[in-house]
Structures are given as C-alpha cells and as structure tokens.
Design an enzyme around this catalytic site. Sequence first.
Site, short mmCIF file in Angstrom:
data_model
loop_
_atom_site.label_atom_id
_atom_site.label_comp_id
_atom_site.label_asym_id
_atom_site.label_seq_id
_atom_site.Cartn_x
_atom_site.Cartn_y
_atom_site.Cartn_z
CB SER A 257 -38.37 30.83 27.74
OG SER A 257 -39.92 30.93 27.67
CB SER B 187 -39.86 34.33 30.92
OG SER B 187 -39.83 33.13 29.67
CE LYS C 274 -39.96 34.78 26.36
NZ LYS C 274 -40.45 33.38 26.71
#
Length: 493
Positions: A155, A332, A158
């Site tokens: 993640s 997230s 991102k």
Amino acid sequence: MAEQVEEPSVRPSDPWRGPKFLTTKHNGSHTWQVIAGSATLGLAVAAGAVLAAGPWDNGQRKAERALAAAADRTGGAHHGRTTPEGPRPAPSAPAVLPALTAAEAAQDPAGLRAALTPLVDAPGLGKKLAASVVDTATGEQLYGHGATTPMTPASTIKIATTTAALSVLGPDHRIATTAALSPDSRTLTLVGGGDPTLAKADLRAMAAEAADALREDGEDGEDPAGPVRLTYDVSRYTGPELHPISPNENIAPVTALMIDEGRLDGSDRGPADRTDDPAGDAARAFAEALEKAGVQVTGAPREARAADEARTVATHRSAPLSALAERTLTNSDNDIAEALARQTAIAKGEKASFAGARRAVTNELKKLQLPVGGAHFADGSGLDRKDRVTPALLTALLARAADPDRPGLRPVLTGLPIAGFSGTLDGRYERDAAGTGLVRAKTGTLRGVNSLAGTVVDRQGRLLAFAFLASGSTSAAGAEPALDALATALAGV
C-alpha cells in the site's frame, strides 16, 4: 485465499496537521527549518488535543476550523472549509526558532549509517530489505540500502497514486455524479463519475433536484410530468471491473458508479463484505429516493448511456481531492485509491482502466522529474503483487510533496498516519514509545511483504523522508516492529 493486507483503524481520520515549515535562503537554495518542540511536551499536548477538540469533519477538528476562521493569518492548505473561490488557507504558525546555520543544516550520513545498520538485518524483516532516507530540504540521499532496487510496495504505492492525482487535477477537484433527463422527459439516467464515496443521502438530494426539474416540465408546475424510466451510465470507466485479487473484502468492483464503496456492513474503512453489483445497487437506491421524492419510476433500472442531448437536472460533487487523498493515505483506502488512479487517467487522456491508469501515473511522475526507473503501477492501491517501486522513488515523492513551491501536493504529507494516533499506525506504537507522535508514515502489508514510507523530524529539526521495503518476511507481527524501529531511529539522529 485472499491477500493478507493491513486492516485500517476504525478511529477517526487523521486529526493532525502536517509539520509547519519556515524557509530561508542560503546561497540561492532553501534551507528548511521544522518548527518542533520537545517530544515529551508535544505528545502531552497532542493527547490533550485529541480529547478536547471534539467532533471530526473531513479529517480535521471542527474546533480547529473555528479557530482558523477567526484568525487573520494565512498559510498552508486547509482541506475542510471551502469558499466560492475554493478552500481557504489555514493560519500559519509564527516563527519560534532561529534559522539553522549552514553547518547545522548539514546532516551527518555517517551518523545515519551507525543508527540504521544494526537494524536493517533484523530477522523479522525477512529475506530482503531496500531502504532510502533523504533530506526533504535538499533532496540529498543521506542513506541508501538497495535504494534503486524495484520492490513490491504493497500500500505504500498509494503515495505515488495520490501524488499523481493531485498534480494532474489539483487539490480542489471534485468528482461529479449527475442525473440527466432525456429531451422528452421520459428517461432519467444516473451518470457515474467515479466517486466511490457517494452515499444514499447524496442520492436523496439528487432525487429531490431531479423531481423539481420534472415538476417544472409539468403542465401545472406541481406534479411530475409523468412516470420516468431510470437507467444508469457507467461508461466513464473501461476495462475489467474486478481487481486481479477479486472478489475480495479489501476492494469492491472498480466501477464509475457505487455507493459507500460497495460496502454491505455500514463501515467506512477496513475490510468488509462487498456487493458484486455496486452500480446496480446505486441505481436501485436512486429509484427508491425518486419514488420518495414523488417521481414515479417504471420498471427496474437498467444500464444504458445517457443520450447526447440529455440535460443535467441534478449533480452531486465529492469532497475535494485533497480530502480524498488524505483519506486514501490515512485509512489505506483501496477503493478511493483506484478511483484516483482512474481520474488521473481521464485527465491525462488515457482510458479509465487499470492499464490506462498505469500509463497516466507513470507519465505524470516523469513530468514531475521523479526517478521512475524500474517502477510498474499495475494498480493504484498496491493490492497487486505485480506492482514495483524503488525506495528512492518513494522518498523523492515525499520530498516533492514537501516542496514549498508545490502546495497542491501537501495532502500527501498531511494524510500520512501518525504513529500511535491515527489511521493504520494507530495501534502500531505504544503511547510512550520513542516514535509515537513523531513518525508519520504509510504502511504496506501483503503476505510476505511489509513496507513503511513517510517522514520524521530529526533531533536538529530537519524533515527526513524515508522508505523501508521488506520482502520474504514470515509474519507481519515480526516485520512491523522492525520497520517501526528503523523509522524511530531516524528521530534520534
């Protein structure tokens, strides 16, 4: 088996502002001074503020907003309050420390190596670790350990997704969902714009607008002109709706029309059961809202494009992109991340698909003169194991977001979870741990992959950006404390 991913906190979105900066010029270059108090006092004030500030709104305290509205000073971006001209700036903090001298501003790479070397070989990190630490004021890499090695980021990708979206679209951009009425006033089409945060309350407001438009078309101006057929248009996105790991509780089908991210349990973050027909669900909810607004809907909603000559009779706009980017990073949020990747693709003239988003994000980061060598953006969320980034790219992204000449990228920093306080770092640090309240970082977790990338203020007041990407770990329980120790060590150098 579903991918093992981090489970975002159920606490409110990030309550903290980003660090306040002062800039001075030495020999034509900016030297940054971060306004920082003692860690102990800072944590005490922070804890008190969390308890005293009251309700939350768009990731910021309402008490803060009231204070900012009463203040007359202006400064960094404020993402909660808007005016007809766009979001108003927040008050700037006054200078409280003298500027660093050139000698004080120079970081000691040897000290960083001494602090980090014993920690990079921690068994919990698994078979491979790549790392980068840079001074955000100068962009200089202070520490590198395989810094240009492409790794699976999970993640932490991102950070790239939100940076590209903010760069292309700007922090004030809002995603529009519309209702379009055919020339004969017999067909109403709900047109998805790609807002995954659309809610039933928003559809009710749109239904009331549409009902008013239909009444205006009626002969007496009071009753709707007649029954309408309802269709829904999801043509803004192309390509497959299902993420490669889908169906999965961490992401809904990626479509231009959905409500509440396709969640079926009323939650707004973390894993949840998802609908397999988010667009159809949204259309059926809109039909129900239309009926309650006095509009008769004939038949079941069906998928169809809005006619070219149809006129817009209702519009809902999402929160500003700045708020969406912060929410993506703090919690997230995979669904918003994929939406932002597609919004970037549309703005860059690419198809709104996984492939189009990959090209758009890559090209925008190249435009920002970032080191994209070895990077591969298979998706916007980091759930795809084919994703690759280097630690050097992540730290360069964070440094670019800290650039005082690029205030539109600041939500990339303000959205980062705060150790021990918010988002996916809420439960990662004990309240009395050395890094609590000082480390701000995006987490990343897949099976055997663990990552942490963010910022920290060192003992001399410099803002450092870091990225630690590990693979081959046997468990997140062993890898996460090791990553946290690396980030905490930077605060002490």
